[in-house]
Write a protein that holds these residues in place. Structure first.
Motif, PDB file in Angstrom:
ATOM      1  N   SER A 458       0.834  -1.203   0.000  1.00  0.00           N
ATOM      2  CA  SER A 458       0.000   0.000   0.000  1.00  0.00           C
ATOM      3  C   SER A 458       0.869   1.254   0.000  1.00  0.00           C
ATOM      4  O   SER A 458       0.573   2.232  -0.684  1.00  0.00           O
ATOM      5  CB  SER A 458      -0.933  -0.001   1.219  1.00  0.00           C
ATOM      6  OG  SER A 458      -1.780  -1.121   1.225  1.00  0.00           O
ATOM      7  N   MET A 459       1.961   1.226   0.770  1.00  0.00           N
ATOM      8  CA  MET A 459       2.868   2.371   0.819  1.00  0.00           C
ATOM      9  C   MET A 459       3.508   2.635  -0.542  1.00  0.00           C
ATOM     10  O   MET A 459       3.679   3.791  -0.961  1.00  0.00           O
ATOM     11  CB  MET A 459       3.955   2.147   1.865  1.00  0.00           C
ATOM     12  CG  MET A 459       3.540   2.483   3.281  1.00  0.00           C
ATOM     13  SD  MET A 459       3.221   4.261   3.527  1.00  0.00           S
ATOM     14  CE  MET A 459       4.840   4.945   3.262  1.00  0.00           C
ATOM     15  N   GLU A 460       3.848   1.567  -1.246  1.00  0.00           N
ATOM     16  CA  GLU A 460       4.469   1.723  -2.569  1.00  0.00           C
ATOM     17  C   GLU A 460       3.508   2.387  -3.557  1.00  0.00           C
ATOM     18  O   GLU A 460       3.924   3.134  -4.444  1.00  0.00           O
ATOM     19  CB  GLU A 460       4.905   0.348  -3.101  1.00  0.00           C
ATOM     20  CG  GLU A 460       6.099  -0.235  -2.348  1.00  0.00           C
ATOM     21  CD  GLU A 460       6.406  -1.655  -2.792  1.00  0.00           C
ATOM     22  OE1 GLU A 460       5.644  -2.193  -3.632  1.00  0.00           O
ATOM     23  OE2 GLU A 460       7.400  -2.232  -2.282  1.00  0.00           O
ATOM     24  N   GLN A 461       2.208   2.121  -3.387  1.00  0.00           N
ATOM     25  CA  GLN A 461       1.211   2.695  -4.294  1.00  0.00           C
ATOM     26  C   GLN A 461       1.007   4.192  -4.054  1.00  0.00           C
ATOM     27  O   GLN A 461       0.702   4.926  -4.985  1.00  0.00           O
ATOM     28  CB  GLN A 461      -0.119   1.963  -4.139  1.00  0.00           C
ATOM     29  CG  GLN A 461      -0.082   0.524  -4.617  1.00  0.00           C
ATOM     30  CD  GLN A 461      -1.400  -0.193  -4.356  1.00  0.00           C
ATOM     31  OE1 GLN A 461      -2.306   0.362  -3.745  1.00  0.00           O
ATOM     32  NE2 GLN A 461      -1.493  -1.443  -4.803  1.00  0.00           N
ATOM     33  N   VAL A 462       1.173   4.627  -2.829  1.00  0.00           N
ATOM     34  CA  VAL A 462       0.895   6.031  -2.506  1.00  0.00           C
ATOM     35  C   VAL A 462       2.170   6.828  -2.238  1.00  0.00           C
ATOM     36  O   VAL A 462       2.094   8.025  -1.938  1.00  0.00           O
ATOM     37  CB  VAL A 462      -0.036   6.142  -1.276  1.00  0.00           C
ATOM     38  CG1 VAL A 462      -1.371   5.489  -1.562  1.00  0.00           C
ATOM     39  CG2 VAL A 462       0.609   5.552  -0.021  1.00  0.00           C
ATOM     40  N   TYR A 463       3.332   6.191  -2.356  1.00  0.00           N
ATOM     41  CA  TYR A 463       4.589   6.871  -2.051  1.00  0.00           C
ATOM     42  C   TYR A 463       4.784   8.080  -2.973  1.00  0.00           C
ATOM     43  O   TYR A 463       4.662   7.992  -4.194  1.00  0.00           O
ATOM     44  CB  TYR A 463       5.756   5.898  -2.199  1.00  0.00           C
ATOM     45  CG  TYR A 463       7.108   6.530  -1.925  1.00  0.00           C
ATOM     46  CD1 TYR A 463       7.464   6.908  -0.633  1.00  0.00           C
ATOM     47  CD2 TYR A 463       8.005   6.751  -2.964  1.00  0.00           C
ATOM     48  CE1 TYR A 463       8.690   7.491  -0.378  1.00  0.00           C
ATOM     49  CE2 TYR A 463       9.237   7.329  -2.719  1.00  0.00           C
ATOM     50  CZ  TYR A 463       9.578   7.707  -1.418  1.00  0.00           C
ATOM     51  OH  TYR A 463      10.800   8.295  -1.179  1.00  0.00           O
ATOM     52  N   ASN A 464       5.040   9.235  -2.356  1.00  0.00           N
ATOM     53  CA  ASN A 464       5.259  10.500  -3.085  1.00  0.00           C
ATOM     54  C   ASN A 464       4.063  10.901  -3.953  1.00  0.00           C
ATOM     55  O   ASN A 464       4.232  11.575  -4.977  1.00  0.00           O
ATOM     56  CB  ASN A 464       6.514  10.430  -3.964  1.00  0.00           C
ATOM     57  CG  ASN A 464       7.771  10.760  -3.167  1.00  0.00           C
ATOM     58  OD1 ASN A 464       7.718  11.020  -1.981  1.00  0.00           O
ATOM     59  ND2 ASN A 464       8.914  10.745  -3.841  1.00  0.00           N
TER      60      ASN A 464
END
Length: 507
Positions: A458-464
């Motif tokens: 999930s973090m990779e999808q919303v990172y930056n």
């Protein structure tokens, strides 16, 4: 908006040396009596109050009133309307009006006469403002507040300076349609769906068409979302675009950028400049502030500062401004630098006039109305940042709503566009689950690792990544715009995906 000058009562006919041309006033009135059609050339700008001789002002007002009623005006028509005026009787009655209509030579210079009468009225108004300033400064019997007197004097001078502007007020449909067509033409040929001042972000421009004149835009978000970063990015992009366009030979009115005034009530001017320079140099403002940079990085910073020396971005970091003080300073910047965009960071740090009976909601209402009035008065977009209530944190879905605007519903009412900055990464980062201490085959540890793996995905999808939520827009649809946000250098940019189109949600 055009404002009729009202000459102060302390300017009397007996004053010696007061700027006036009685002969020009008489000649103009004579020309109007000979050819009523000449009224079209003078009535937009000239008012009865601009005449030094009050009798001339009365005659002019009566002529214009009759022309507005589609009546042909002659001295005979005017006789019953003016015969009881004592000023005219002192000049010989209706015989004086007849004499005015006998000067045919005045027909050739009616516009010049009107321009001079108006200009002399401005000079007399300046004298009036100056006398009032002296009288107020000399009066020490009441409350001594020189700063308030300075603000009032600047406001009076601005009214004098802007009194000849005729873009405001009543417009025919043809005039309004012409302005609308020009805006559409600008959007057509800009190649970027842009009919106002650029935000520097193509996806945002495509959604709202840029920042439009006389609009109040509210940009809100919870702490940590990046609303100040977004505002500084927009301010910088608009100022930079204007600088480049002027260097490339475009006229100021043809530029998609504008000189920008940034009222920073929270950060100092040097802190704001540091953030902008760090962004342009691809440096972390935190590293820059703490000196954690290499010499090569410092040279990049110095190079960026040199390139931006002529950037038309004016920062006012005066704390505790009242809405009246902000309007005065904004008028001054408009007069001196022709600013085309005003940014306020942030709305809740402004103060009202003190007439709201210590009611903060009423005070915020006064401030939001004042900002909207300022946008219309200066004919520029005003971008004001606003806080959100803590109610956002109590919900499962942290995306803000219009009801979250803090302290006053009038903010939503006065705003033409309401924008929310939202970053899912900020909230998701704070909910990182625990990881298993050691590798093991136990079901509990396996479940813990799985939860962390899902969180990491999930973090990779919303990172930056960030969302700009268009919650209200008078000019079009609401919806969301995805943006890229580099938190290290506090910079917003368009997403890498060229196929992305902003979602639409009709209201």
């Amino acid at each position: 908006m055009a404002e009729v000058l009202t000459l102060a009562s302390n300017l009397q006919e007996k004053d010696i040396g007061v700027p006036a041309n009685i002969q020009a006033e008489a000649a103009l009135l004579g020309a109007l009596l000979i050819d009523n059609r000449l009224a079209e050339d003078v009535q937009v700008k000239l008012r009865a109050e601009h005449f030094f001789d009050p009798t001339h002002g009365l005659i002019y007002q009566t002529i214009m009133r009759q022309i507005d009623r589609n009546q042909h005006v002659t001295p005979v028509i005017l006789q019953p309307l003016l015969e009881k005026d004592p000023g005219l009787q002192a000049k010989g009655g209706i015989k004086y009006v007849v004499e005015l209509a006998q000067h045919h030579a005045a027909l050739l210079g009616v516009r010049d006469f009107a321009a001079q009468i108006y200009d002399l009225a401005l000079l007399r108004e300046l004298i009036s403002v100056g006398r009032e300033m002296v009288d107020n400064a000399m009066d020490t019997q009441g409350i001594i507040d020189p700063l308030s007197q300075i603000e009032e004097a600047e406001a009076s001078l601005y009214r004098v300076a802007e009194s000849g502007v005729t873009e405001g007020g009543v417009k025919s449909f043809a005039q309004a349609a012409n302005i609308a067509v020009k805006a559409a033409e600008m959007a057509l040929y800009s190649g970027a769906n842009l009919s106002g001042i650029t935000t520097g972000l193509d996806t945002v421009n495509a959604k709202i068409g840029g920042l439009h004149r006389s609009d109040l835009l509210i940009l809100a978000g919870r702490p940590g979302m990046g609303k100040t970063a977004f505002a500084t990015n927009v301010a910088f992009n608009a100022a930079q675009r204007y600088m480049y366009d002027i260097r490339n030979g475009l006229k100021p009115e043809e530029s998609a950028g504008a000189p920008v005034a940034f009222f920073s009530l929270e950060m100092s001017a040097d802190q704001l400049a540091t953030r902008l320079l760090a962004e342009q140099s691809q440096l972390s403002s935190e590293d820059l502030r703490m000196g954690k940079i290499r010499k090569e990085e410092f040279r990049n910073l110095a190079r960026a500062a040199t390139e931006l020396e002529e950037l038309p971005l004016y920062i006012d970091d005066t704390p505790g401004l009242t809405i009246a003080s902000l309007r005065t300073r904004a008028r001054r910047l408009k007069r001196r630098h022709n600013i085309g965009l005003l940014v306020v960071d942030y709305l809740q740090l402004l103060h009202g006039s003190g007439k709201a009976n210590d009611n903060r909601v009423n005070e915020i209402s006064e401030i939001s109305r004042g900002l909207k009035t300022l946008a219309k008065e200066l004919d520029i977009p005003v971008l004001a940042l606003s806080q959100l209530s803590r109610a956002v944190e109590q919900r499962e879905d942290k995306r803000p709503q219009l009801s979250d605007l803090r302290e006053s519903g009038s903010i939503e009412q006065d705003a033409d566009i309401v924008l929310f900055v939202y970053r899912e990464e900020y909230y998701l980062q704070s909910r990182e689950p625990k990881r298993a201490a050691e590798k093991s085959d136990s079901p509990i540890d396996a479940r813990v690792d799985e939860e962390h793996r899902i969180w990491q995905q999930s973090m990779e999808q919303v990172y930056n990544m960030a969302e700009l939520i268009v919650a209200k827009q008078r000019h079009g649809a609401t919806g969301k715009v995805r943006l890229r946000f580099e938190s290290r250098i506090t910079r917003f940019s368009d997403p890498v995906d060229d196929n992305y189109m902003p979602s639409e949600e009709r209201v």
